[in-house]
Write a protein that holds these residues in place. Sequence first.
Motif, mmCIF file in Angstrom:
data_model
loop_
_atom_site.group_PDB
_atom_site.id
_atom_site.type_symbol
_atom_site.label_atom_id
_atom_site.label_comp_id
_atom_site.label_asym_id
_atom_site.label_seq_id
_atom_site.Cartn_x
_atom_site.Cartn_y
_atom_site.Cartn_z
ATOM 1 N N LYS A 43 0.840 -1.202 0.000
ATOM 2 C CA LYS A 43 0.000 0.000 0.000
ATOM 3 C C LYS A 43 0.876 1.255 0.000
ATOM 4 C CE LYS A 43 -4.375 1.467 2.037
ATOM 5 N NZ LYS A 43 -5.330 1.271 3.154
ATOM 6 N N VAL A 44 1.934 1.234 0.836
ATOM 7 C CA VAL A 44 2.885 2.354 0.898
ATOM 8 C C VAL A 44 3.534 2.559 -0.467
ATOM 9 C CG1 VAL A 44 5.111 3.139 1.853
ATOM 10 C CG2 VAL A 44 3.377 2.173 3.369
ATOM 11 N N CYS A 45 3.947 1.436 -1.076
ATOM 12 C CA CYS A 45 4.617 1.510 -2.374
ATOM 13 C C CYS A 45 3.690 2.052 -3.455
ATOM 14 C CB CYS A 45 5.131 0.126 -2.785
ATOM 15 S SG CYS A 45 6.506 -0.441 -1.750
ATOM 16 N N VAL A 46 2.423 1.619 -3.422
ATOM 17 C CA VAL A 46 1.439 2.082 -4.421
ATOM 18 C C VAL A 46 1.237 3.585 -4.293
ATOM 19 C CG1 VAL A 46 -0.990 1.974 -5.107
ATOM 20 C CG2 VAL A 46 0.270 -0.134 -4.679
ATOM 21 N N ILE A 47 1.062 4.061 -3.054
ATOM 22 C CA ILE A 47 0.840 5.503 -2.816
ATOM 23 C C ILE A 47 2.052 6.312 -3.268
ATOM 24 C CG2 ILE A 47 0.498 7.279 -1.040
ATOM 25 C CD1 ILE A 47 -1.071 5.095 0.567
ATOM 26 N N LEU A 48 3.256 5.833 -2.913
ATOM 27 C CA LEU A 48 4.484 6.559 -3.273
ATOM 28 C C LEU A 48 4.761 6.488 -4.765
ATOM 29 C CD1 LEU A 48 6.911 5.667 -0.320
ATOM 30 C CD2 LEU A 48 5.659 7.789 -0.670
ATOM 31 N N ALA A 49 4.354 5.350 -5.400
ATOM 32 C CA ALA A 49 4.560 5.194 -6.837
ATOM 33 C C ALA A 49 3.749 6.241 -7.602
ATOM 34 C CB ALA A 49 4.173 3.787 -7.269
ATOM 35 N N GLU A 50 2.586 6.595 -7.061
ATOM 36 C CA GLU A 50 1.746 7.616 -7.691
ATOM 37 C C GLU A 50 2.435 8.987 -7.677
ATOM 38 O OE1 GLU A 50 -1.925 7.511 -5.566
ATOM 39 O OE2 GLU A 50 -2.551 5.581 -6.408
ATOM 40 N N LYS A 51 3.263 9.201 -6.615
ATOM 41 C CA LYS A 51 3.981 10.481 -6.476
ATOM 42 C C LYS A 51 5.276 10.508 -7.288
ATOM 43 C CE LYS A 51 1.095 12.100 -3.365
ATOM 44 N NZ LYS A 51 0.284 13.321 -3.575
ATOM 45 N N GLU A 52 5.663 9.320 -7.791
ATOM 46 C CA GLU A 52 6.880 9.136 -8.591
ATOM 47 C C GLU A 52 8.100 9.740 -7.880
ATOM 48 O OE1 GLU A 52 5.897 10.696 -12.438
ATOM 49 O OE2 GLU A 52 4.739 8.908 -12.974
ATOM 50 N N THR A 53 8.846 10.624 -8.571
ATOM 51 C CA THR A 53 10.104 11.161 -8.003
ATOM 52 C C THR A 53 9.892 12.326 -7.037
ATOM 53 O OG1 THR A 53 10.345 12.586 -9.946
ATOM 54 C CG2 THR A 53 11.506 10.465 -9.990
ATOM 55 N N THR A 54 8.694 12.875 -6.987
ATOM 56 C CA THR A 54 8.451 14.034 -6.093
ATOM 57 C C THR A 54 8.366 13.590 -4.643
ATOM 58 O OG1 THR A 54 6.072 13.827 -6.467
ATOM 59 C CG2 THR A 54 7.278 15.403 -7.859
ATOM 60 N N GLY A 55 7.921 12.336 -4.415
ATOM 61 C CA GLY A 55 7.842 11.812 -3.063
ATOM 62 C C GLY A 55 6.691 12.401 -2.264
ATOM 63 N N MET A 56 6.652 12.052 -0.974
ATOM 64 C CA MET A 56 5.551 12.472 -0.106
ATOM 65 C C MET A 56 6.072 12.677 1.314
ATOM 66 S SD MET A 56 1.989 10.394 0.367
ATOM 67 C CE MET A 56 0.551 11.124 1.111
ATOM 68 N N ILE A 57 5.597 13.723 1.983
ATOM 69 C CA ILE A 57 5.977 13.967 3.379
ATOM 70 C C ILE A 57 5.465 12.803 4.207
ATOM 71 C CG2 ILE A 57 5.802 15.537 5.353
ATOM 72 C CD1 ILE A 57 7.268 16.777 2.987
ATOM 73 N N GLN A 58 6.341 12.236 5.029
ATOM 74 C CA GLN A 58 5.973 11.004 5.747
ATOM 75 C C GLN A 58 4.770 11.188 6.680
ATOM 76 O OE1 GLN A 58 9.408 9.676 7.923
ATOM 77 N NE2 GLN A 58 9.200 11.260 9.493
ATOM 78 N N SER A 59 4.651 12.378 7.314
ATOM 79 C CA SER A 59 3.525 12.594 8.234
ATOM 80 C C SER A 59 2.186 12.505 7.488
ATOM 81 C CB SER A 59 3.666 13.950 8.929
ATOM 82 O OG SER A 59 3.754 14.994 7.971
ATOM 83 N N TYR A 74 11.012 13.964 7.081
ATOM 84 C CA TYR A 74 11.524 13.252 5.904
ATOM 85 C C TYR A 74 10.494 13.203 4.789
ATOM 86 C CZ TYR A 74 15.625 11.617 8.425
ATOM 87 O OH TYR A 74 16.804 11.558 9.108
ATOM 88 N N LYS A 75 11.011 13.288 3.567
ATOM 89 C CA LYS A 75 10.182 13.050 2.385
ATOM 90 C C LYS A 75 10.522 11.635 1.914
ATOM 91 C CE LYS A 75 9.808 16.176 -0.987
ATOM 92 N NZ LYS A 75 10.213 16.961 -2.195
ATOM 93 N N LEU A 76 9.493 10.833 1.678
ATOM 94 C CA LEU A 76 9.694 9.446 1.247
ATOM 95 C C LEU A 76 9.518 9.363 -0.255
ATOM 96 C CD1 LEU A 76 7.698 7.602 4.073
ATOM 97 C CD2 LEU A 76 10.080 8.371 4.096
ATOM 98 N N ILE A 77 10.496 8.745 -0.923
ATOM 99 C CA ILE A 77 10.471 8.601 -2.384
ATOM 100 C C ILE A 77 10.602 7.126 -2.734
ATOM 101 C CG2 ILE A 77 11.602 9.264 -4.555
ATOM 102 C CD1 ILE A 77 12.726 11.710 -2.914
ATOM 103 N N ILE A 78 9.751 6.642 -3.645
ATOM 104 C CA ILE A 78 9.782 5.241 -4.057
ATOM 105 C C ILE A 78 11.074 4.957 -4.816
ATOM 106 C CG2 ILE A 78 8.579 5.578 -6.289
ATOM 107 C CD1 ILE A 78 7.920 2.661 -3.878
ATOM 108 N N LYS A 79 11.665 3.820 -4.500
ATOM 109 C CA LYS A 79 12.903 3.418 -5.159
ATOM 110 C C LYS A 79 12.644 2.227 -6.077
ATOM 111 C CE LYS A 79 17.758 2.727 -3.886
ATOM 112 N NZ LYS A 79 18.661 2.480 -2.763
ATOM 113 N N LYS A 80 11.839 1.298 -5.594
ATOM 114 C CA LYS A 80 11.455 0.123 -6.375
ATOM 115 C C LYS A 80 9.935 0.124 -6.523
ATOM 116 C CE LYS A 80 15.197 -2.987 -4.962
ATOM 117 N NZ LYS A 80 15.492 -4.237 -4.243
#
Length: 275
Positions: free
Chosen positions: A163-179, A218-224
Amino acid sequence: MAKKTVEAALKVEKLKVEITKLKETKKNIDQKNKQLKKLKKKETKTKKSKVEKIEKKKTKKKKVTQLTERKTKEAKEKEKQKAKEAKEKEKQKAKEAREKEKQKAKEAREKEKQKAKEAREKAKEAKEKAERTLEEELQEQLSPEEIEGFQIEKVNMEKLTNKVCVILAEKETTGMIQSELWKKLKLSSRDGSRLALKLERMGTITREKILEKGRWTYKLIIKKTPISTESIENAPCLTCPVEQKCTLEGEVSPRTCEWIEDWVTIEIKKPKTAQ
Protein backbone atom coordinates in the motif's frame (compact mmCIF):
# COMPACT_ATOMS: atom_id res chain seq x y z
CA MET A 1 191.89 68.02 45.19
CA ALA A 2 190.68 67.00 48.58
CA LYS A 3 188.44 70.01 48.62
CA LYS A 4 186.89 68.98 45.42
CA THR A 5 186.34 65.50 46.75
CA VAL A 6 184.61 66.82 49.84
CA GLU A 7 182.43 69.09 47.80
CA ALA A 8 181.64 66.21 45.58
CA ALA A 9 180.85 64.06 48.58
CA LEU A 10 178.67 66.79 50.03
CA LYS A 11 176.91 67.13 46.75
CA VAL A 12 176.32 63.43 46.66
CA GLU A 13 174.97 63.49 50.22
CA LYS A 14 172.84 66.44 49.37
CA LEU A 15 171.56 64.60 46.30
CA LYS A 16 170.89 61.58 48.43
CA VAL A 17 168.94 63.67 50.89
CA GLU A 18 167.05 65.27 47.99
CA ILE A 19 166.41 61.88 46.50
CA THR A 20 165.20 60.59 49.86
CA LYS A 21 162.98 63.63 50.22
CA LEU A 22 161.72 63.12 46.71
CA LYS A 23 161.04 59.49 47.48
CA GLU A 24 159.16 60.41 50.63
CA THR A 25 157.32 63.12 48.74
CA LYS A 26 156.54 60.61 46.02
CA LYS A 27 155.48 58.12 48.65
CA ASN A 28 153.25 60.71 50.26
CA ILE A 29 151.88 61.64 46.88
CA ASP A 30 151.27 57.97 46.09
CA GLN A 31 149.62 57.50 49.44
CA LYS A 32 147.52 60.60 48.87
CA ASN A 33 146.69 59.40 45.35
CA LYS A 34 145.86 56.03 46.75
CA GLN A 35 143.65 57.66 49.37
CA LEU A 36 142.14 59.86 46.73
CA LYS A 37 141.58 56.84 44.54
CA LYS A 38 139.98 54.99 47.46
CA LEU A 39 137.93 58.04 48.29
CA LYS A 40 136.96 58.45 44.66
CA LYS A 41 136.09 54.78 44.45
CA LYS A 42 134.12 55.09 47.65
CA GLU A 43 132.40 58.19 46.33
CA THR A 44 131.71 56.43 43.05
CA LYS A 45 130.39 53.46 44.93
CA THR A 46 128.30 55.72 47.16
CA LYS A 47 127.10 57.62 44.13
CA LYS A 48 126.36 54.39 42.35
CA SER A 49 124.57 53.11 45.44
CA LYS A 50 122.56 56.31 45.61
CA VAL A 51 121.76 56.07 41.92
CA GLU A 52 120.77 52.44 42.38
CA LYS A 53 118.64 53.41 45.33
CA ILE A 54 117.05 56.17 43.31
CA GLU A 55 116.57 53.76 40.40
CA LYS A 56 115.14 51.18 42.77
CA LYS A 57 112.81 53.79 44.18
CA LYS A 58 111.85 54.82 40.66
CA THR A 59 111.34 51.19 39.65
CA LYS A 60 109.35 50.51 42.78
CA LYS A 61 107.31 53.65 42.24
CA LYS A 62 106.82 52.66 38.63
CA LYS A 63 105.75 49.17 39.70
CA VAL A 64 103.40 50.61 42.31
CA THR A 65 102.02 53.01 39.69
CA GLN A 66 101.63 50.16 37.20
CA LEU A 67 100.06 47.97 39.86
CA THR A 68 97.71 50.78 40.86
CA GLU A 69 96.87 51.44 37.23
CA ARG A 70 96.34 47.72 36.62
CA LYS A 71 94.16 47.43 39.71
CA THR A 72 92.25 50.55 38.70
CA LYS A 73 91.86 49.16 35.18
CA GLU A 74 90.79 45.78 36.57
CA ALA A 75 88.36 47.50 38.93
CA LYS A 76 86.99 49.52 36.00
CA GLU A 77 86.74 46.39 33.85
CA LYS A 78 85.08 44.60 36.75
CA GLU A 79 82.60 47.44 37.20
CA LYS A 80 82.07 47.52 33.44
CA GLN A 81 81.50 43.76 33.42
CA LYS A 82 79.15 44.03 36.39
CA ALA A 83 77.26 46.83 34.65
CA LYS A 84 77.16 44.75 31.47
CA GLU A 85 75.96 41.68 33.39
CA ALA A 86 73.38 43.78 35.22
CA LYS A 87 72.25 45.21 31.89
CA GLU A 88 72.09 41.73 30.37
CA LYS A 89 70.22 40.51 33.43
CA GLU A 90 67.72 43.36 33.14
CA LYS A 91 67.47 42.70 29.43
CA GLN A 92 66.87 38.99 30.12
CA LYS A 93 64.30 39.85 32.80
CA ALA A 94 62.55 42.20 30.39
CA LYS A 95 62.67 39.51 27.69
CA GLU A 96 61.31 36.90 30.12
CA ALA A 97 58.61 39.34 31.22
CA ARG A 98 57.70 39.96 27.57
CA GLU A 99 57.71 36.22 26.87
CA LYS A 100 55.58 35.66 29.96
CA GLU A 101 53.12 38.34 28.86
CA LYS A 102 53.18 36.90 25.37
CA GLN A 103 52.54 33.42 26.78
CA LYS A 104 49.75 34.76 28.97
CA ALA A 105 48.21 36.53 25.99
CA LYS A 106 48.57 33.34 23.93
CA GLU A 107 47.00 31.26 26.71
CA ALA A 108 44.20 33.82 27.03
CA ARG A 109 43.65 33.67 23.25
CA GLU A 110 43.73 29.87 23.37
CA LYS A 111 41.29 29.95 26.28
CA GLU A 112 38.99 32.31 24.40
CA LYS A 113 39.39 30.16 21.30
CA GLN A 114 38.58 27.05 23.33
CA LYS A 115 35.57 28.80 24.90
CA ALA A 116 34.40 29.90 21.45
CA LYS A 117 34.94 26.36 20.15
CA GLU A 118 33.01 24.90 23.09
CA ALA A 119 30.26 27.48 22.55
CA ARG A 120 30.14 26.56 18.84
CA GLU A 121 30.08 22.86 19.70
CA LYS A 122 27.30 23.46 22.24
CA ALA A 123 25.39 25.52 19.68
CA LYS A 124 25.98 22.81 17.08
CA GLU A 125 24.89 20.14 19.56
CA ALA A 126 21.80 22.19 20.44
CA LYS A 127 21.09 22.69 16.73
CA GLU A 128 21.60 19.01 15.99
CA LYS A 129 19.38 18.17 18.95
CA ALA A 130 16.74 20.56 17.64
CA GLU A 131 17.12 19.02 14.17
CA ARG A 132 17.00 15.45 15.44
CA THR A 133 14.05 13.51 14.15
CA LEU A 134 12.23 10.57 15.66
CA GLU A 135 13.83 8.30 13.05
CA GLU A 136 17.35 9.35 14.09
CA GLU A 137 16.52 8.64 17.72
CA LEU A 138 15.05 5.27 16.73
CA GLN A 139 18.13 4.45 14.64
CA GLU A 140 20.26 4.97 17.72
CA GLN A 141 17.93 2.97 19.96
CA LEU A 142 17.19 0.04 17.62
CA SER A 143 19.50 -2.59 16.23
CA PRO A 144 19.48 -3.41 12.46
CA GLU A 145 17.69 -6.71 13.27
CA GLU A 146 14.96 -4.85 15.21
CA ILE A 147 14.48 -2.42 12.31
CA GLU A 148 14.31 -5.17 9.66
CA GLY A 149 12.05 -7.37 11.80
CA PHE A 150 9.57 -4.60 12.65
CA GLN A 151 5.96 -5.80 12.90
CA ILE A 152 2.73 -3.99 13.85
CA GLU A 153 0.39 -6.13 15.91
CA LYS A 154 -2.66 -7.47 14.01
CA VAL A 155 -1.47 -5.85 10.74
CA ASN A 156 -0.51 -7.67 7.51
CA MET A 157 2.91 -6.07 6.95
CA GLU A 158 3.13 -7.27 3.31
CA LYS A 159 -0.16 -5.60 2.40
CA LEU A 160 0.84 -2.45 4.32
CA THR A 161 4.20 -2.33 2.50
CA ASN A 162 2.48 -2.76 -0.89
CA LYS A 163 0.00 0.00 0.00
CA VAL A 164 2.89 2.35 0.90
CA CYS A 165 4.62 1.51 -2.37
CA VAL A 166 1.44 2.08 -4.42
CA ILE A 167 0.84 5.50 -2.82
CA LEU A 168 4.48 6.56 -3.27
CA ALA A 169 4.56 5.19 -6.84
CA GLU A 170 1.75 7.62 -7.69
CA LYS A 171 3.98 10.48 -6.48
CA GLU A 172 6.88 9.14 -8.59
CA THR A 173 10.10 11.16 -8.00
CA THR A 174 8.45 14.03 -6.09
CA GLY A 175 7.84 11.81 -3.06
CA MET A 176 5.55 12.47 -0.11
CA ILE A 177 5.98 13.97 3.38
CA GLN A 178 5.97 11.00 5.75
CA SER A 179 3.53 12.59 8.23
CA GLU A 180 0.96 12.91 5.40
CA LEU A 181 1.51 9.26 4.48
CA TRP A 182 1.12 8.06 8.08
CA LYS A 183 -2.09 10.12 8.38
CA LYS A 184 -3.40 8.51 5.20
CA LEU A 185 -2.53 5.04 6.47
CA LYS A 186 -3.76 5.85 10.01
CA LEU A 187 -0.37 5.00 11.56
CA SER A 188 1.24 6.59 14.61
CA SER A 189 4.43 8.62 14.05
CA ARG A 190 6.50 5.99 15.89
CA ASP A 191 5.11 3.04 13.87
CA GLY A 192 5.33 5.02 10.63
CA SER A 193 8.95 6.02 11.36
CA ARG A 194 9.95 2.43 12.12
CA LEU A 195 8.20 1.27 8.93
CA ALA A 196 10.09 3.93 6.92
CA LEU A 197 13.40 2.75 8.40
CA LYS A 198 12.52 -0.84 7.53
CA LEU A 199 11.55 0.02 3.92
CA GLU A 200 14.74 2.06 3.51
CA ARG A 201 16.82 -0.83 4.85
CA MET A 202 15.05 -3.14 2.36
CA GLY A 203 15.93 -0.75 -0.47
CA THR A 204 12.28 -0.06 -1.32
CA ILE A 205 12.31 3.67 -0.56
CA THR A 206 14.75 6.52 0.05
CA ARG A 207 14.32 9.16 2.77
CA GLU A 208 15.21 12.82 2.16
CA LYS A 209 15.58 15.05 5.22
CA ILE A 210 13.75 18.38 4.76
CA LEU A 211 12.62 21.36 6.83
CA GLU A 212 8.84 21.53 6.79
CA LYS A 213 7.02 24.36 8.61
CA GLY A 214 10.01 24.98 10.87
CA ARG A 215 10.41 21.30 11.80
CA TRP A 216 12.74 18.65 10.41
CA THR A 217 11.06 15.65 8.82
CA TYR A 218 11.52 13.25 5.90
CA LYS A 219 10.18 13.05 2.38
CA LEU A 220 9.69 9.45 1.25
CA ILE A 221 10.47 8.60 -2.38
CA ILE A 222 9.78 5.24 -4.06
CA LYS A 223 12.90 3.42 -5.16
CA LYS A 224 11.46 0.12 -6.37
CA THR A 225 8.00 0.24 -7.98
CA PRO A 226 5.90 -2.86 -7.15
CA ILE A 227 5.81 -5.26 -10.07
CA SER A 228 2.37 -5.84 -11.66
CA THR A 229 1.69 -9.17 -13.43
CA GLU A 230 -1.38 -7.82 -15.20
CA SER A 231 0.57 -6.92 -18.37
CA ILE A 232 1.79 -10.50 -18.92
CA GLU A 233 -1.22 -12.44 -17.72
CA ASN A 234 -2.18 -13.73 -21.23
CA ALA A 235 1.37 -13.94 -22.64
CA PRO A 236 1.78 -17.19 -24.69
CA CYS A 237 5.28 -17.71 -23.30
CA LEU A 238 3.83 -18.78 -19.91
CA THR A 239 2.24 -21.90 -21.43
CA CYS A 240 4.50 -22.35 -24.49
CA PRO A 241 5.35 -26.07 -25.10
CA VAL A 242 8.65 -25.22 -26.82
CA GLU A 243 9.71 -22.47 -24.42
CA GLN A 244 12.90 -24.37 -23.52
CA LYS A 245 14.06 -24.31 -27.16
CA CYS A 246 13.28 -20.59 -27.60
CA THR A 247 16.31 -18.35 -28.28
CA LEU A 248 16.78 -15.07 -30.14
CA GLU A 249 18.84 -16.61 -32.94
CA GLY A 250 17.36 -20.15 -32.83
CA GLU A 251 14.78 -21.92 -34.95
CA VAL A 252 12.20 -21.11 -32.27
CA SER A 253 12.58 -17.37 -31.57
CA PRO A 254 10.38 -14.55 -30.20
CA ARG A 255 11.31 -12.60 -33.33
CA THR A 256 9.45 -15.05 -35.56
CA CYS A 257 6.88 -16.38 -33.07
CA GLU A 258 3.30 -16.17 -34.47
CA TRP A 259 1.77 -16.70 -31.00
CA ILE A 260 3.52 -13.62 -29.63
CA GLU A 261 2.47 -11.65 -32.72
CA ASP A 262 -1.20 -12.64 -32.23
CA TRP A 263 -1.07 -11.88 -28.47
CA VAL A 264 0.44 -8.40 -29.06
CA THR A 265 -2.19 -7.64 -31.71
CA ILE A 266 -5.03 -8.62 -29.34
CA GLU A 267 -3.53 -6.55 -26.47
CA ILE A 268 -3.21 -3.46 -28.69
CA LYS A 269 -6.84 -3.75 -29.78
CA LYS A 270 -8.06 -3.92 -26.16
CA PRO A 271 -9.70 -0.70 -24.79
CA LYS A 272 -7.42 1.38 -22.49
CA THR A 273 -9.82 1.08 -19.57
CA ALA A 274 -9.55 -2.67 -19.73
CA GLN A 275 -5.75 -2.59 -19.72
